[in-house]
Each structure stands twice: as C-alpha cells, then as structure tokens.
Design a protein around this motif. Structure first.
Motif, mmCIF file in Angstrom:
data_model
loop_
_atom_site.group_PDB
_atom_site.id
_atom_site.type_symbol
_atom_site.label_atom_id
_atom_site.label_comp_id
_atom_site.label_asym_id
_atom_site.label_seq_id
_atom_site.Cartn_x
_atom_site.Cartn_y
_atom_site.Cartn_z
ATOM 1 N N TYR A 173 -11.912 22.584 -6.802
ATOM 2 C CA TYR A 173 -12.181 23.949 -7.259
ATOM 3 C C TYR A 173 -11.141 24.339 -8.310
ATOM 4 N N GLN A 175 -11.301 26.083 -10.882
ATOM 5 C CA GLN A 175 -11.328 27.450 -11.405
ATOM 6 C C GLN A 175 -10.243 28.326 -10.774
ATOM 7 N N PHE A 176 -9.660 27.850 -9.638
ATOM 8 C CA PHE A 176 -8.630 28.639 -8.964
ATOM 9 C C PHE A 176 -7.226 28.070 -9.177
ATOM 10 N N THR A 177 -7.091 27.071 -10.015
ATOM 11 C CA THR A 177 -5.794 26.405 -10.199
ATOM 12 C C THR A 177 -4.718 27.378 -10.648
ATOM 13 N N ARG A 179 -4.801 30.679 -10.345
ATOM 14 C CA ARG A 179 -4.821 31.944 -9.599
ATOM 15 C C ARG A 179 -3.818 31.903 -8.452
ATOM 16 N N LEU A 182 -6.832 35.263 -4.193
ATOM 17 C CA LEU A 182 -8.283 35.289 -4.302
ATOM 18 C C LEU A 182 -8.819 36.563 -3.673
ATOM 19 N N ASP A 186 -14.582 35.961 -4.380
ATOM 20 C CA ASP A 186 -14.355 34.638 -4.959
ATOM 21 C C ASP A 186 -14.859 33.531 -4.035
ATOM 22 N N ARG A 254 -4.109 29.499 -1.539
ATOM 23 C CA ARG A 254 -4.140 30.761 -2.263
ATOM 24 C C ARG A 254 -4.256 31.930 -1.279
#
Length: 293
Positions: A173, A175-177, A179, A182, A186, A254
């Motif tokens: 995933y 797209q959350f690297t 961030r 969350l 999400d 996260r």
C-alpha cells in the motif's frame, strides 16, 4: 465433600483408571475407591462409568471436573499466600497478562524488583481482559495486566501511558508511505484484520463514517493480527506498543487520526490481594494507584 475427595476425583478423571490414579496419589486402591464412592453417595450421582479397561466420567462428573479444578487451585493458592505472608516478600505471584501487553511488560523496574527478591516466583497466565478480570475477583490471580475499557470497580489500578491504535499495513500500500496518520475513510475497501477486543469501538466508528468495513479476519490475540498482517493478508488494527514490539520491518505502521482510538494498559489487583506484602511490593513499582469502590 472435601478437598481430599476432590483431589482423588480429579486424579481418577485425568488418569481414566483407578490403579493409575492410586499410583499417582501414592495411596492404595481400596481407600481411593472408597473415597470416590463416598463422594458419589454424598452428591447422589454417579461420577464414573466403570468399564473393563478403566473408567470414564459421566455428565455429572464432567460438570464436577471444572468446579473441582477451581476449588483445588484456590485452596493451593490460599495455602501459599498465607504461608508467604509470614515470611514477607516471598512466594509465588500469580500474574495474568493480555496478549497486547508485550510492549510494556516486563520492564526494567519489574526486572530489578525480581532481582532484589530472589525468593519470588512468577506464575504467568494469559487470557483476554474479561477472563483475567474474572480470575482476579475469584482470587486465582494476584495481579493482572488488562487493557481498557473495562469495569474498574473494586480494583486498585495503576495506569500505563495512553496509546493510539494503529493500522499495520502491508508495504504494497505505497499510497500511505509518506503519511504519518490515517483517517478511517482511508481504510475503505482495504482488507482489515480486527482484534476482537475493539469490536464495538470500530463498529460505531465505521457506522458514523457511512461505509461497511471489509473484514478478512477477526481474532482474539493482537499478536495473531500482527502476524497475519506481516504475511500480507490484510491491514491489522492493534495498539501501537504491540505493533512496534512485533514489527519485523515488513509492514507500515500508521496511527489512526480519530482520537477515539486511544487505549491504555492497566495493572490491576484487588484490595484484598494488595494487603499481602508480596502483591504490595510488586504494585509499589508502579505509581499513581487508584481504587474505585
């Protein structure tokens, strides 16, 4: 019905033979058979079905096994505690722990205390918060490490630092690297692994966000949730301390931004147990006691 009869009964139930039970108890078979017969007469039931090769417990016997185990265990615990009271801080401390306590216990204070009291032995049992609470009130445990929320009435508690729940994500995933936190939305569409302890909390939160979570797994042990997330099965929702303790570097951790997802570990005992030097000495390693009546 007395403790001797219950110990004899348990030995026969576990061995499945009078001869083997008598050998284990270091008694002759006739006195053993007599005690079992007296117990059956007193209760008015048949506890064992006699077979050519031994015995098997009846339905009444199955019911008695559970109670007999609790009574004999409680008797042994009471005997140990009373004897230890006269000797000061010595004896066996029965400690219960939840699976998500690995990040907080043992800690350096506890290790130092144990080194200073070499006559103290730990008997550790694992379970969920509600199982451990039940054993605390039954005096089968001296102290338990629990996780909020739970009913804290009639307990003396010491509180660990509050911590946030986190999402443990397989690294695919990406797209959350970048961030750090969350939002709940999400997680929409992601395969989720839920720690059953927080069923109600997540149910209400997702309902308020107006989406149906996609659970691929629900488990009773937060370490299991971490293990499956580590194998890329889904996204585990667990307390941060546990996630960091069991992080293998194969996942992203996260925080969940919603502040409702906050929990804390609690070291709890009963006022009765706290009256013993052993438990009082152990609990003294943790500040800020609070008793709720």
């Amino acid at each position: 019905m007395n403790l001797k009869q219950l110990r004899y009964f348990l030995a026969v139930a576990e061995e499945g033979q009078m001869t083997a039970a008598a050998k284990r108890l270091h008694v002759a078979q006739p006195p053993l058979s007599y005690q079992i017969k007296q117990l059956e007469l007193e209760l008015g039931v048949t506890l064992f079905k006699r077979l050519p090769q031994g015995v098997t417990v009846t339905a009444a016997g199955e019911l008695l096994v559970g109670y007999a185990q609790q009574l004999t265990q409680l008797s042994a615990t009471a005997e140990n505690k009373v004897r230890a009271l006269g000797r000061g801080i010595t004896g066996t401390l029965n400690l219960g722990t939840v699976s998500s306590s690995g990040g907080a216990m043992p800690n350096q204070k506890v290790l130092t205390w144990l080194q200073q009291h070499p006559d103290v032995q730990l008997e550790v049992s694992e379970g969920n918060t509600f199982e451990l609470l039940d054993d605390l009130h039954k005096r089968l445990l001296d102290v338990a490490i629990l996780r909020t929320p739970f009913n804290q009435q009639h307990l003396v508690c010491r509180y660990f630092t509050p911590e946030r729940m986190v999402a443990v994500l397989p690294k695919r995933y990406t797209q959350f690297t970048r961030r750090r936190q969350l939002r709940l939305n999400d997680l929409d569409g992601l395969p989720l692994i839920k720690y059953r302890r927080f069923n109600e909390l997540f149910h209400v939160a997702f309902l308020e966000q107006n989406f149906e979570p996609q659970y691929v797994m629900t488990c009773d042990d937060a370490r299991t949730a971490m293990h499956w997330a580590d194998h890329q099965i889904g996204v585990a929702l667990v307390p941060r301390s546990l996630a960091e303790t069991y992080d293998t570097g194969q996942v992203l951790i996260r925080s969940l931004a919603d502040r409702r997802f906050e929990t804390r570990l609690v070291l709890a005992t009963t006022p009765e147990s706290l009256a013993t030097p052993l438990v009082a000495g152990f609990m003294a390693q943790f500040p800020q006691a609070q008793a709720l009546d």
